[in-house]
Design a protein around this motif. Structure first.
Motif, PDB file in Angstrom:
ATOM      1  N   ARG A 148       0.827  -1.203   0.000  1.00  8.26           N
ATOM      2  CA  ARG A 148       0.000   0.000   0.000  1.00  8.26           C
ATOM      3  C   ARG A 148       0.861   1.254   0.000  1.00  8.26           C
ATOM      4  NH1 ARG A 148      -5.740   0.301   2.878  1.00  8.26           N
ATOM      5  NH2 ARG A 148      -6.771  -1.251   1.589  1.00  8.26           N
ATOM      6  N   ASN A 149       1.886   1.257   0.853  1.00 10.45           N
ATOM      7  CA  ASN A 149       2.751   2.433   0.926  1.00 10.45           C
ATOM      8  C   ASN A 149       3.475   2.667  -0.390  1.00 10.45           C
ATOM      9  OD1 ASN A 149       2.049   3.023   3.529  1.00 10.45           O
ATOM     10  ND2 ASN A 149       3.837   2.062   4.473  1.00 10.45           N
ATOM     11  N   GLU A 150       3.931   1.570  -1.026  1.00  8.60           N
ATOM     12  CA  GLU A 150       4.625   1.716  -2.296  1.00  8.60           C
ATOM     13  C   GLU A 150       3.697   2.257  -3.372  1.00  8.60           C
ATOM     14  OE1 GLU A 150       6.104  -2.153  -2.999  1.00  8.60           O
ATOM     15  OE2 GLU A 150       7.726  -2.000  -1.509  1.00  8.60           O
ATOM     16  N   ALA A 151       2.448   1.789  -3.343  1.00  7.18           N
ATOM     17  CA  ALA A 151       1.494   2.274  -4.337  1.00  7.18           C
ATOM     18  C   ALA A 151       1.216   3.744  -4.138  1.00  7.18           C
ATOM     19  CB  ALA A 151       0.190   1.469  -4.239  1.00  7.18           C
ATOM     20  N   GLY A 214      -6.831 -12.805   0.938  1.00  4.95           N
ATOM     21  CA  GLY A 214      -6.085 -11.697   1.530  1.00  4.95           C
ATOM     22  C   GLY A 214      -5.581 -10.695   0.506  1.00  4.95           C
ATOM     23  N   THR A 215      -5.505 -11.081  -0.768  1.00 10.79           N
ATOM     24  CA  THR A 215      -5.076 -10.160  -1.816  1.00 10.79           C
ATOM     25  C   THR A 215      -6.255  -9.470  -2.489  1.00 10.79           C
ATOM     26  OG1 THR A 215      -5.129 -11.797  -3.624  1.00 10.79           O
ATOM     27  CG2 THR A 215      -3.119 -11.684  -2.282  1.00 10.79           C
ATOM     28  N   LEU A 216      -7.468  -9.880  -2.152  1.00 11.52           N
ATOM     29  CA  LEU A 216      -8.656  -9.365  -2.827  1.00 11.52           C
ATOM     30  C   LEU A 216      -9.562  -8.551  -1.911  1.00 11.52           C
ATOM     31  CD1 LEU A 216      -9.616 -12.676  -4.677  1.00 11.52           C
ATOM     32  CD2 LEU A 216      -8.323 -10.753  -5.627  1.00 11.52           C
ATOM     33  N   ALA A 217      -9.374  -8.669  -0.614  1.00 10.44           N
ATOM     34  CA  ALA A 217     -10.269  -8.023   0.345  1.00 10.44           C
ATOM     35  C   ALA A 217      -9.464  -7.466   1.512  1.00 10.44           C
ATOM     36  CB  ALA A 217     -11.319  -9.018   0.849  1.00 10.44           C
ATOM     37  N   THR A 260      -7.988   7.552   0.383  1.00 15.81           N
ATOM     38  CA  THR A 260      -8.693   6.326   0.064  1.00 15.81           C
ATOM     39  C   THR A 260      -9.987   6.622  -0.684  1.00 15.81           C
ATOM     40  OG1 THR A 260      -7.816   5.276   2.064  1.00 15.81           O
ATOM     41  CG2 THR A 260      -9.697   4.205   1.009  1.00 15.81           C
ATOM     42  N   ASP A 261     -10.186   5.956  -1.818  1.00 10.82           N
ATOM     43  CA  ASP A 261     -11.423   6.055  -2.584  1.00 10.82           C
ATOM     44  C   ASP A 261     -12.340   4.908  -2.204  1.00 10.82           C
ATOM     45  OD1 ASP A 261     -10.342   8.228  -3.973  1.00 10.82           O
ATOM     46  OD2 ASP A 261      -9.522   6.937  -5.548  1.00 10.82           O
ATOM     47  N   TYR A 262     -13.642   5.176  -2.186  1.00 13.36           N
ATOM     48  CA  TYR A 262     -14.652   4.171  -1.904  1.00 13.36           C
ATOM     49  C   TYR A 262     -15.671   4.140  -3.033  1.00 13.36           C
ATOM     50  CZ  TYR A 262     -13.099   3.929   2.996  1.00 13.36           C
ATOM     51  OH  TYR A 262     -12.359   3.758   4.147  1.00 13.36           O
ATOM     52  N   ALA A 263     -16.205   2.971  -3.284  1.00 17.61           N
ATOM     53  CA  ALA A 263     -17.292   2.820  -4.250  1.00 17.61           C
ATOM     54  C   ALA A 263     -18.229   1.729  -3.756  1.00 17.61           C
ATOM     55  CB  ALA A 263     -16.757   2.472  -5.636  1.00 17.61           C
ATOM     56  N   ARG A 301      -9.967   1.714  -2.295  1.00 18.42           N
ATOM     57  CA  ARG A 301      -8.705   1.737  -3.043  1.00 18.42           C
ATOM     58  C   ARG A 301      -7.819   2.846  -2.490  1.00 18.42           C
ATOM     59  NH1 ARG A 301      -9.302   3.468  -9.191  1.00 18.42           N
ATOM     60  NH2 ARG A 301     -10.151   5.293  -8.103  1.00 18.42           N
ATOM     61  N   PRO A 302      -6.656   2.489  -1.942  1.00 22.95           N
ATOM     62  CA  PRO A 302      -5.707   3.540  -1.558  1.00 22.95           C
ATOM     63  C   PRO A 302      -5.220   4.235  -2.817  1.00 22.95           C
ATOM     64  CG  PRO A 302      -4.661   1.402  -1.441  1.00 22.95           C
ATOM     65  CD  PRO A 302      -6.108   1.135  -1.727  1.00 22.95           C
ATOM     66  N   ARG A 303      -4.920   5.499  -2.706  1.00 21.55           N
ATOM     67  CA  ARG A 303      -4.543   6.263  -3.889  1.00 21.55           C
ATOM     68  C   ARG A 303      -3.399   5.576  -4.635  1.00 21.55           C
ATOM     69  NH1 ARG A 303      -4.014  12.694  -3.611  1.00 21.55           N
ATOM     70  NH2 ARG A 303      -6.200  12.314  -3.062  1.00 21.55           N
ATOM     71  N   GLY A 304      -3.640   5.277  -5.907  1.00 23.90           N
ATOM     72  CA  GLY A 304      -2.646   4.606  -6.725  1.00 23.90           C
ATOM     73  C   GLY A 304      -2.618   3.107  -6.565  1.00 23.90           C
ATOM     74  N   GLY A 305      -3.462   2.545  -5.688  1.00 22.00           N
ATOM     75  CA  GLY A 305      -3.466   1.114  -5.446  1.00 22.00           C
ATOM     76  C   GLY A 305      -4.597   0.417  -6.180  1.00 22.00           C
ATOM     77  N   ASN A 306      -4.891  -0.808  -5.756  1.00 28.30           N
ATOM     78  CA  ASN A 306      -5.928  -1.615  -6.371  1.00 28.30           C
ATOM     79  C   ASN A 306      -7.171  -1.642  -5.500  1.00 28.30           C
ATOM     80  OD1 ASN A 306      -4.215  -2.418  -8.559  1.00 28.30           O
ATOM     81  ND2 ASN A 306      -3.281  -3.959  -7.218  1.00 28.30           N
TER      82      ASN A 306
END
Length: 316
Positions: A148-151, A214-217, A260-263, A301-306
């Protein structure tokens, strides 16, 4: 690095507490079928206790959360980093410890409870296995945090892709136009990600693949999935989900909190949902025919993340 030292110190402290504590008793009722157990679970940031707007896909009201670790009025709920789980001062790793332990993930991985089947307190090997598992979970959590930090660092200084809302319809029935205006633009690639996550999460749950989940949620959602899987193990059944297909979907709302973006997205989909006996493979629940489900899934989604799944709400 101070952060890593503090995190590892917390892990060691948790290991000591677990080695001295009474054995955990996992009490789980018979789980409903499909991922999420047919109940409303997770967090929607600061909007956790506000129902998402109704849409053409889900014209009714989304049900309040039956399972959430967000506390009313907590600052920075849902935001990555400190207070991720809505408990000030708890931080990411404190929340992870509460989520994993409270959900019985450790018991699921060992089968029949954390201390069951390995000799209890009298087993040194059992204690070492417990500590090794905690360290393994901590490394997973640190890797998640670092990604997350890297993204976010990669995104820093770049142009923001967010603006007015877009309309998208996929080749599988897909998404139509949601609410009239949204602070965060949801692009075709985002809708494709939501549709993909719907299928991938159902598949990972059906395969009891907690690492993949853990990679999807979010860690909170993974803890609920793990508890449901543990309940299935106690019943000696496996929840098999197949043929997940999005039939209709639209955006209920999209917003931003900090970085953080939410949808929140209403989705009507079909799937074949059965329980099979873990030993014989015989179908014990479900008729093998497709059924339709309408739920509101919230992604963050953290900014720039998935995008990651952060909540599932049932509709009425």
């Amino acid at each position: 690095m101070n952060f890593r030292h503090r995190a590892f110190g917390l892990v060691q402290a948790v290991a000591v507490v677990l080695s001295l504590a009474m054995p955990l008793v996992v009490v789980a009722s018979s789980a409903d079928a499909r991922v999420g157990g047919g109940v409303s679970s997770g967090s929607r940031g600061s909007r956790t206790f506000s129902a998402p707007p109704s849409t053409s896909t889900a014209p009714g009201t989304a049900q309040p959360f039956n399972r959430t670790i967000t506390q009313p009025g907590s600052p920075n709920v849902g935001a990555p980093g400190g207070g991720f789980f809505g408990r000030p001062g708890m931080g990411l790793f404190g929340g992870l410890a509460a989520g994993f332990l409270g959900a019985g993930l450790l018991g699921m991985l060992f089968g029949g409870g954390l201390f069951g089947g390995i000799g209890g307190f009298s087993s040194i090997i059992g204690l070492l296995l417990q500590i090794a598992l905690i360290v393994f979970l901590a490394r997973l959590a640190m890797g998640w945090w670092q990604r997350r930090n890297e993204a976010q660092a990669a995104y820093a200084g770049g142009p923001s892709p967010l603006g007015a809302q877009a309309t998208y319809r996929s080749g599988m029935g897909g998404f139509g136009l949601g609410s009239g205006s949204a602070p965060v633009q949801i692009l075709p690639a985002d809708y494709e990600a939501f549709e993909r996550l719907l299928g991938e999460i159902q598949d990972a749950y059906s395969n009891e693949d907690v690492a993949r989940l853990g990679t999807l949620a979010t860690p909170e959602m993974v803890s609920y999935f793990a508890r449901d899987l543990q309940a299935n193990r106690q019943r000696n059944v496996v929840n098999k989900v197949a043929g997940t297909k999005l039939l209709q979907g639209d955006l209920a709302e999209a917003w931003r909190e900090g970085d953080t973006d939410y949808a929140s997205v209403a989705m009507r989909y079909s799937l074949i949902d059965t329980y099979v006996d873990r030993s014989s493979g015989r179908v014990v629940e479900g008729n093998g025919q497709p059924e339709e489900v309408t739920e509101v899934w919230t992604f963050l989604r953290p900014r720039g993340g998935n995008w990651e799944l952060s909540a599932i709400q049932q509709t009425s």
